[in-house]
Design a protein around this motif. Structure first.
Motif, PDB file in Angstrom:
ATOM      1  N   ILE C  36      15.827   0.142  52.981  1.00 49.52           N
ATOM      2  CA  ILE C  36      16.125  -0.842  54.028  1.00 49.52           C
ATOM      3  C   ILE C  36      15.076  -1.943  54.002  1.00 49.52           C
ATOM      4  O   ILE C  36      15.403  -3.138  54.016  1.00 49.52           O
ATOM      5  N   CYS C  40      15.445  -5.932  53.186  1.00 57.15           N
ATOM      6  CA  CYS C  40      14.965  -6.989  54.084  1.00 57.15           C
ATOM      7  C   CYS C  40      14.057  -7.937  53.320  1.00 57.15           C
ATOM      8  O   CYS C  40      14.109  -9.165  53.511  1.00 57.15           O
ATOM      9  N   VAL C  59      21.483  -8.805  54.712  1.00 57.91           N
ATOM     10  CA  VAL C  59      21.129  -7.901  55.811  1.00 57.91           C
ATOM     11  C   VAL C  59      22.387  -7.231  56.369  1.00 57.91           C
ATOM     12  O   VAL C  59      22.434  -6.018  56.570  1.00 57.91           O
ATOM     13  N   LEU C  60      23.425  -8.033  56.578  1.00 61.46           N
ATOM     14  CA  LEU C  60      24.629  -7.493  57.223  1.00 61.46           C
ATOM     15  C   LEU C  60      25.258  -6.399  56.368  1.00 61.46           C
ATOM     16  O   LEU C  60      25.596  -5.330  56.862  1.00 61.46           O
ATOM     17  N   ILE C  61      25.405  -6.667  55.082  1.00 57.47           N
ATOM     18  CA  ILE C  61      26.144  -5.715  54.247  1.00 57.47           C
ATOM     19  C   ILE C  61      25.241  -4.634  53.687  1.00 57.47           C
ATOM     20  O   ILE C  61      25.563  -3.446  53.765  1.00 57.47           O
ATOM     21  N   VAL C  63      21.950  -3.789  54.549  1.00 56.01           N
ATOM     22  CA  VAL C  63      21.228  -2.980  55.532  1.00 56.01           C
ATOM     23  C   VAL C  63      22.206  -2.300  56.486  1.00 56.01           C
ATOM     24  O   VAL C  63      22.114  -1.111  56.750  1.00 56.01           O
ATOM     25  N   GLY C  64      23.159  -3.100  56.987  1.00 49.03           N
ATOM     26  CA  GLY C  64      24.055  -2.556  58.002  1.00 49.03           C
ATOM     27  C   GLY C  64      25.156  -1.689  57.432  1.00 49.03           C
ATOM     28  O   GLY C  64      25.740  -0.890  58.142  1.00 49.03           O
ATOM     29  N   GLY C  65      25.481  -1.857  56.160  1.00 52.32           N
ATOM     30  CA  GLY C  65      26.600  -1.111  55.604  1.00 52.32           C
ATOM     31  C   GLY C  65      26.195  -0.124  54.527  1.00 52.32           C
ATOM     32  O   GLY C  65      26.362   1.078  54.673  1.00 52.32           O
ATOM     33  N   ILE C  66      25.612  -0.673  53.461  1.00 47.87           N
ATOM     34  CA  ILE C  66      25.341   0.176  52.293  1.00 47.87           C
ATOM     35  C   ILE C  66      24.345   1.285  52.630  1.00 47.87           C
ATOM     36  O   ILE C  66      24.539   2.444  52.258  1.00 47.87           O
ATOM     37  N   THR C  67      23.279   0.937  53.364  1.00 47.80           N
ATOM     38  CA  THR C  67      22.305   1.992  53.651  1.00 47.80           C
ATOM     39  C   THR C  67      22.907   3.056  54.551  1.00 47.80           C
ATOM     40  O   THR C  67      22.630   4.249  54.382  1.00 47.80           O
ATOM     41  N   ILE C  68      23.732   2.626  55.496  1.00 47.66           N
ATOM     42  CA  ILE C  68      24.364   3.628  56.363  1.00 47.66           C
ATOM     43  C   ILE C  68      25.272   4.522  55.540  1.00 47.66           C
ATOM     44  O   ILE C  68      25.290   5.751  55.678  1.00 47.66           O
TER      45      ILE C  68
ATOM     46  N   SER D 138      23.869 -10.125  61.927  1.00 45.93           N
ATOM     47  CA  SER D 138      23.207  -9.301  60.917  1.00 45.93           C
ATOM     48  C   SER D 138      21.899  -8.725  61.435  1.00 45.93           C
ATOM     49  O   SER D 138      21.540  -7.601  61.100  1.00 45.93           O
ATOM     50  N   SER D 141      22.431  -5.596  63.245  1.00 43.59           N
ATOM     51  CA  SER D 141      22.748  -4.394  62.474  1.00 43.59           C
ATOM     52  C   SER D 141      21.471  -3.625  62.126  1.00 43.59           C
ATOM     53  O   SER D 141      21.514  -2.447  61.800  1.00 43.59           O
ATOM     54  N   ILE D 148      19.321   5.205  63.674  1.00 46.65           N
ATOM     55  CA  ILE D 148      19.493   6.316  62.722  1.00 46.65           C
ATOM     56  C   ILE D 148      18.136   6.880  62.339  1.00 46.65           C
ATOM     57  O   ILE D 148      17.952   8.100  62.261  1.00 46.65           O
TER      58      ILE D 148
ATOM     59  N   TYR E  68      34.353   0.398  56.321  1.00 53.56           N
ATOM     60  CA  TYR E  68      33.585  -0.681  56.940  1.00 53.56           C
ATOM     61  C   TYR E  68      33.066  -1.655  55.900  1.00 53.56           C
ATOM     62  O   TYR E  68      33.138  -2.870  56.080  1.00 53.56           O
ATOM     63  N   ILE E  69      32.530  -1.125  54.816  1.00 52.69           N
ATOM     64  CA  ILE E  69      31.922  -2.024  53.835  1.00 52.69           C
ATOM     65  C   ILE E  69      32.960  -2.975  53.263  1.00 52.69           C
ATOM     66  O   ILE E  69      32.709  -4.174  53.118  1.00 52.69           O
TER      67      ILE E  69
END
Lengths: 381, 185, 163, 395, 119
Positions: C36, C40, C59-61, C63-68, D138, D141, D148, E68-69
């Motif tokens: 993460i 950043c 950041v959006l994809i 950090v918010g998506g792939i890492t999750i 962003s 997020s 988490i 989601y992605i």
């Protein structure tokens, strides 16, 4: 004191066919929504409950052993502590058992007093249930509304008994004293205030679609299962079985009143909610009729100083807000019961919990447990 | 069906197993030998007593007793089954396969009286901790923390007021001979 | 410009450090957390290149998506509590060669003045430019992306649900 | 308030004249700005906490805090803060300490960073980033990532469950949230927060204020619902559902570490309200009059500041109101709602908006009409369910 | 442009510093510190925790993240489109409708396959 369950047991899930580890989660005794010190060990698959093992006894005080060492009158205060949210009903059930054992008749006015107090107690008990049930589902406001009304019932009880929670007001052979002069008007005022409040609860709970979504189709116990487990009270009536001891085995003077037995047949949390919700209305009806018919006269029968029921045994039951409260008393003719046993409704209702929880989500666990309406004082005795 | 008819039906089938019987009001009261208690229970269930109210234990010093209180949701009759079991080796067949609700009742009876229910799926202590020693509701159970109740002379006073002979501190032989100790012991 | 350069070096060092933790860390979830921070750092580097839109997307994809997604995958597949991941695997020499080759190539490219590496034209805003380019010049690749995404989704669902 | 910009420029010029390198005044200005924002966050969060307690109390026919500080217990939050400051800090032995300590920093840092591009008043915005709204989305997020981290590092089942729920919820609601924000962006043709507000300065049909909430009512409602989910507010508070998961992801956090999560939660509430105000409720726009003795610009700015706050706190009030009225949803219902209800709605809204914008400006009328129709349809779809459930009664 | 983002970085750093200031400095000075093994156990409703809290999780969470992605990438394309949409007109709109349409097919597929179901 349980042996730790080995972690990492691999099982094949029937539902999904996936292989994964089971997870064990302790819910309780230190948990905000186990309504006291109940401990449930949940076996989870993700958020689904595979199995649930209840552990009880944290409040065990060997009520029955104490009972065998006290004389009949002295047991009354201990019965208060069984279901501390419905002490009147516990008192009622107990004195009823002893009177049945003795064949004792009690004065008319005392019967009416008993019914009035027991039904007010039912209202108070269902109110606290409704409030905490809302709390379990994340609705805090209903809790405060219910407590506002419950406080009024407690005020009434205080005016009668001087106590707010553990009344010990019923006596073997009648009631220790009459209602205070103000009671009739106060009680009527309360009923007049309370009746319009019920639609308010509906507005915030019953008609709320979020609430309905949470409770409908959850925690199902089919009628067959309910009977096999011996569920009683609202739990049984929510399974479509019209069974209420006040009607099916009329005790005291319940056969003199007009009231409905609310029955729902969806067998889920919603049905249990609706049964209790409707029962409050019916209790109001009973209290109103009893107040109107209340005869003058004595409230205490002529009783010996020491109560010594004849040798024999009895299993006597009555309808508490949580279901069938039974007292099994064996008398040997002495002033103390030889054997004194309590069949507590919540204990039996709780035993069916694992059955109802299988396949539910963790969030449902709280709702289902709330719908069982347990009081640990009575479960653990 | 009247209670008498029910009793008759039971006696026909299990005449030898039923040692005592009585009809009191709507209640059928039976004493059943432990060997055949399960069979009797199942017949009683089939007669219509589908609702198990309670399973209690009782200690009569000479023997233990398991008491089944049954009722029906269809007719007003009730049944009261007493099964005496040996005090030193109290075993009786479980009825969890007849009424599933018997599970916790039997566990409680095991917990407090030590009656073992043969075939019970999960016979553990329920109210007391797992490591508890002894069965508290047996009349000879002793525990140094248990303080027998004394009336502080109340009964004597009452007896005197009533002009009777003051009963000495109850000759209930069943009372455990435990010395009185302060509760804080 | 020295300040910008200093910030660049700081961010680059931060990103490299985070990436090193990802690769060398023994605890797999900590690696994900370090990832993460790495993402950043990358986003910040994009900002330094005046590509704010790309930074926000990063950041959006990522950090918010792939890492999750990665964290879910980790929690799905292994005993994360006690196990420690093996840091070195069989392809260590091969990947080292590839990495060094890439490094050499990049250094060569950035020093030899290849036009593509000399920096894009300065834009006041990248997002509208991007939008125009996508919808006119690169319309076909753009539509192809949607098919790619569709394929990705279908593939993921097919893989995850064997039914 | 351009006056600030002028002041800052003069400050720069003055210091430059003294021969001080530009980095010094820049840093000074930055420090001042960030201090003001941090002070605002702290005070506003404390106010919101107190306010929430009062609102909940009055909804529940009681008074709430009445003692600390005199008038209606206004100092209650300060007392709470001091109490939390004095609490012992416990990190469970089983926890992953590094991640455990980092988590509140990530959550709070990301929340503070979101304040960079909130347009407080005309000209009063820390930095009007050209990708403003995308930046807001962003950066928030990052908050989820912090949650988490907190949940996982606690090594606690409730916390892990809470964190996973939170992540699943966040990713599910992110899509309709972003899609609903696209409507105003399409109308205004910009992502910058300041320009979005300016684009709402006109009037619809000469009567209604030019707020985007009128043509974009569906998007607004979708956004607000998703925002509730993003803030973990009831009825979407399953990540920290206290009656199920005790406290969810922050169950192991105590004292000041917990307080940081708490503060960030309320600060985040303000952020999502500010986004809604900026994009849908016309930001700082509102009636204003020139104040005597003040330059026009300053007066406008002051009114704008007040209007912005009023709108934001109104939305926050609605959030609190909902919280104390509704019950909590269940996790499966929550996910279903996001993917099967909100996502199609927001796509439909996007397409309708695009269509209308293509067809011409007057067609905004139709958008309103379609929006209202959609709303009516939703309400109608919801109503029969409320009635039919009463069957099954068998008295 | 990039200078604007100096503020972003600065805000992030100061936000973190604020947390450190509160927890590690201000509170550390005044708060008590008497840990004992009992206090430091993991909370599990007053019981000894069974096993570790790091649990294996279900694939359905993973599916949500996957879907989601895909949609997040799509929304990223939508933003530049939304900005220039009005100047490019009908063609851009139709182009985007095709794009969205193809993805909606994916959504319909996911829906039908039950990837959106919580079961």
């Amino acid at each position: 004191m349980e042996k730790p369950i080995p972690i990492g047991t691999t099982v094949v899930m029937e539902r999904t066919g996936e292989t994964m580890e089971e997870m064990y989660v302790n819910m309780g005794p230190q948990h905000p929504s186990t309504h006291g010190v109940l401990r449930l060990m949940l076996k989870l698959d993700g958020e689904y409950i595979i199995d649930c093992i209840p552990y009880i006894g944290y409040l065990h005080r060997c009520h029955e052993k104490i009972g065998e060492n006290r004389n009949y009158t002295q047991i009354i205060p201990y019965t208060d502590r069984l279901d501390y949210l419905a002490s009147m009903s516990m008192n009622f059930g107990y004195v009823l058992a002893v009177e049945r054992l003795m064949g004792q008749k009690i004065p008319e006015r005392a019967e009416y007093m008993r019914v009035i107090l027991a039904e007010l107690q039912r209202i108070a008990s269902h109110l606290i249930w409704l409030g905490t049930f809302g709390l379990d589902l994340g609705n805090f406001t209903i809790f405060m509304y219910c407590f506002r009304e419950r406080e009024m019932v407690l005020d009434l009880f205080e005016s009668v008994t001087g106590q707010r929670l553990n009344y010990s007001f019923y006596r073997i052979g009648g009631m220790p004293m009459d209602f205070p002069d103000t009671f009739l008007t106060d009680c009527q005022a309360f009923l007049a205030w309370f009746k319009p409040r019920l639609p308010e609860y509906d507005a915030i709970m019953t008609d709320n679609i979020l609430f309905q979504k949470r409770v409908q189709g959850v925690g199902i116990s089919p009628p067959q299962v309910a009977v096999e487990y011996g569920l009683s009270g609202p739990m049984l009536r929510a399974c479509g079985i019209k069974w209420d001891l006040r009607r099916n085995e009329p005790y005291s003077i319940y056969d003199r009143f007009e009231f409905d037995i609310p029955v729902f047949d969806t067998c889920d949390v919603w049905a249990r909610y609706m049964v209790r919700r409707r029962e409050m209305e019916e209790s109001v009806k009973i209290v109103e009729q009893a107040l109107a018919q209340l005869p003058p006269g004595e409230v205490m029968a002529k009783m010996p100083k020491t109560i010594k029921p004849p040798a024999g045994q009895i299993y006597s039951r009555a309808e508490s807000p949580r279901g069938e409260i039974g007292f099994y008393i064996v008398s040997d003719g002495s002033p103390k019961p030889y054997r004194y046993k309590v069949r507590s409704p919540a204990y039996v209702n709780l035993s069916a919990l694992p059955e109802m929880l299988k396949g539910c989500l963790v969030a449902d666990c709280v709702a289902v447990l709330g719908s069982v309406d347990i009081v640990l004082g009575e479960v653990d005795r | 069906m009247t209670p008498e008819e029910i009793l008759e039906q039971l006696k026909q089938k299990f005449g030898d197993a039923i040692t005592e019987s009585e009809v009191k009001g709507v209640e059928v009261r039976l004493t059943v030998k432990p060997e055949q208690s399960w069979e009797v229970c199942r017949l009683v269930r089939d007669i219509g007593f589908e609702y198990l109210n309670c399973i209690s234990g009782a200690d009569w010093m000479t023997h233990l007793e398991v008491v089944y209180d049954l009722s029906s949701l269809q007719h007003p009759n009730k049944a009261h089954l007493r099964v005496p079991v040996d005090r030193d080796n109290p075993v009786v067949r479980t009825v969890t396969d007849i009424w599933r609700g018997a599970n916790w009742h039997e566990r409680e009876c095991y917990d407090l009286f030590g009656v073992r229910f043969d075939g019970h799926p999960d016979l553990r202590r329920i109210l007391l901790p797992e490591d508890w020693a002894g069965y508290p509701l047996r009349k000879d159970y002793t525990d140094e923390r248990l303080v027998p109740y004394t009336d502080y002379g109340m009964e004597e006073k009452v007896a005197k007021a009533e002009g009777e002979k003051a009963a000495p501190k109850e000759a209930r032989s069943l009372q455990p001979p435990t010395p009185t100790k302060p509760a804080t012991a | 410009m020295t300040l910008k350069l200093g910030i660049f070096y700081f961010l680059a060092a931060f990103t490299v450090w985070a990436s090193a933790v990802v690769v060398l860390g023994k605890n797999i979830v900590r690696s994900a957390v370090a990832l993460i921070f790495g993402f950043c750092g990358m986003a910040a580097l994009y900002v330094l290149l005046d590509a704010e839109f790309l930074a926000a997307v990063q950041v959006l994809i990522y950090v918010g998506g792939i890492t999750i997604l990665l964290l879910f995958a980790i929690m799905l597949t292994s005993r994360i509590g006690s196990t420690t991941a093996r840091v070195v695997n069989d392809q260590v020499i091969l990947s080292a060669i590839a990495a060094i080759g890439l490094l050499v190539g990049l250094i060569y490219a950035s020093t030899s003045g290849i036009p593509a590496m000399s920096g894009p034209p300065r834009l006041p805003e990248t997002a509208p430019f991007l939008g125009r380019a996508l919808l006119t010049t690169y319309a076909l690749p753009f539509e192809a992306v949607s098919v790619l995404l569709l394929a990705a989704m279908v593939g993921a669902i097919v893989l995850a649900r064997k039914d | 308030m351009m006056i600030f910009a002028t002041l800052v420029e003069r400050f720069y010029a003055a210091l430059a004249a003294w021969g001080i390198p530009w980095i010094v005044p820049t840093l000074v200005v930055m420090v001042i700005v960030v201090s003001v924002v941090l002070a605002y966050i702290s005070v506003a969060a404390m106010f919101m906490i107190w306010w929430e307690r009062k609102i909940s109390a009055h909804i529940q026919v009681r008074y709430g805090p009445m003692r600390v500080g005199g008038w209606h217990g206004w100092a209650q939050s300060i007392a709470d803060g001091i109490k939390l400051l004095l609490k012992e800090d416990l990190i469970p032995t089983g926890a992953d300490k590094v991640v455990f300590v980092l988590a509140p920093m990530v959550v709070f840092g990301a929340t503070v960073a979101a304040y960079v591009t909130i347009p407080w008043a005309p000209g009063l915005i820390v930095r009007d980033l050209n990708i403003g709204i995308l930046y807001m989305v962003s950066i928030s997020s990052l908050v989820v990532v912090g949650i988490i981290m907190a949940g996982w590092s606690s090594n606690n089942k409730y916390a892990t469950l809470g964190a996973l729920r939170s992540a699943a919820q966040a990713v599910s609601y992110e899509v309709p949230l972003v899609l609903s924000l696209l409507g105003p962006v399409m109308i205004a043709g910009t992502m910058s927060m300041g320009k979005l507000v300016e684009a709402q300065s006109g009037r619809w049909f000469g009567v209604l204020p030019g707020w985007f909430v009128f043509p974009q009512i569906v998007a607004f409602l979708t956004y607000f619902t998703c925002a509730l989910a993003e803030c973990n507010r009831l009825p979407f508070d399953i990540p920290e559902a206290e009656s199920e998961l005790v406290a969810g992801f922050h169950v192991e956090y105590s004292g000041m570490r917990f307080a940081m999560f708490f503060l960030a939660e309320y600060a985040n509430m303000f952020v999502v309200s500010a986004i809604a105000t900026t994009l849908f409720l016309g930001g700082w726009h509102g009636p204003w009059i020139p104040l005597p003795g003040l330059p026009r610009e300053v007066a406008h700015g002051l009114f704008g500041l007040v209007w912005f706050q009023v709108k934001c706190y109104f939305l926050i009030f609605v959030m609190m109101w909902l919280r104390w009225t509704l019950a909590r949803l269940r996790v499966d219902q929550l996910m279903g709602f996001a993917w099967k209800v909100l996502l199609p709605i927001s796509f439909a809204n996007l397409i309708v908006t695009g269509l209308v914008l293509i067809l011409g400006k007057h067609a905004l009328l139709y958008v309103g009409g379609i929006a209202i129709l959609l709303l009516v349809a939703i309400l109608l779809a919801a109503r029969p369910a409320a009635r039919t459930v009463r069957v099954g009664e068998r008295t | 442009m990039a200078a604007d983002y100096a503020y972003v970085g600065f805000f992030l750093v100061v936000g973190v510093l604020f947390v450190i200031l509160n927890i590690e400095i201000l509170s550390r000075i005044i708060r008590p510190h008497n840990p004992n093994p009992q206090k430091l156990t993991t909370y599990e409703c007053g019981e000894e925790p069974i096993g570790i809290g790091w649990i294996r999780f279900h694939v359905r969470y993973y599916l949500y993240a996957l879907v989601y992605i895909v949609f997040a990438v799509e929304t990223v394309f939508l933003f530049p489109w939304a900005i220039v949409f009005r100047e490019l007109g009908l063609f851009a709109f139709l182009e985007m409708m095709v794009f969205i349409g193809i993805l909606l097919v994916g959504l319909a597929y996911a829906w039908k396959k039950g990837a959106l179901e919580w079961a």
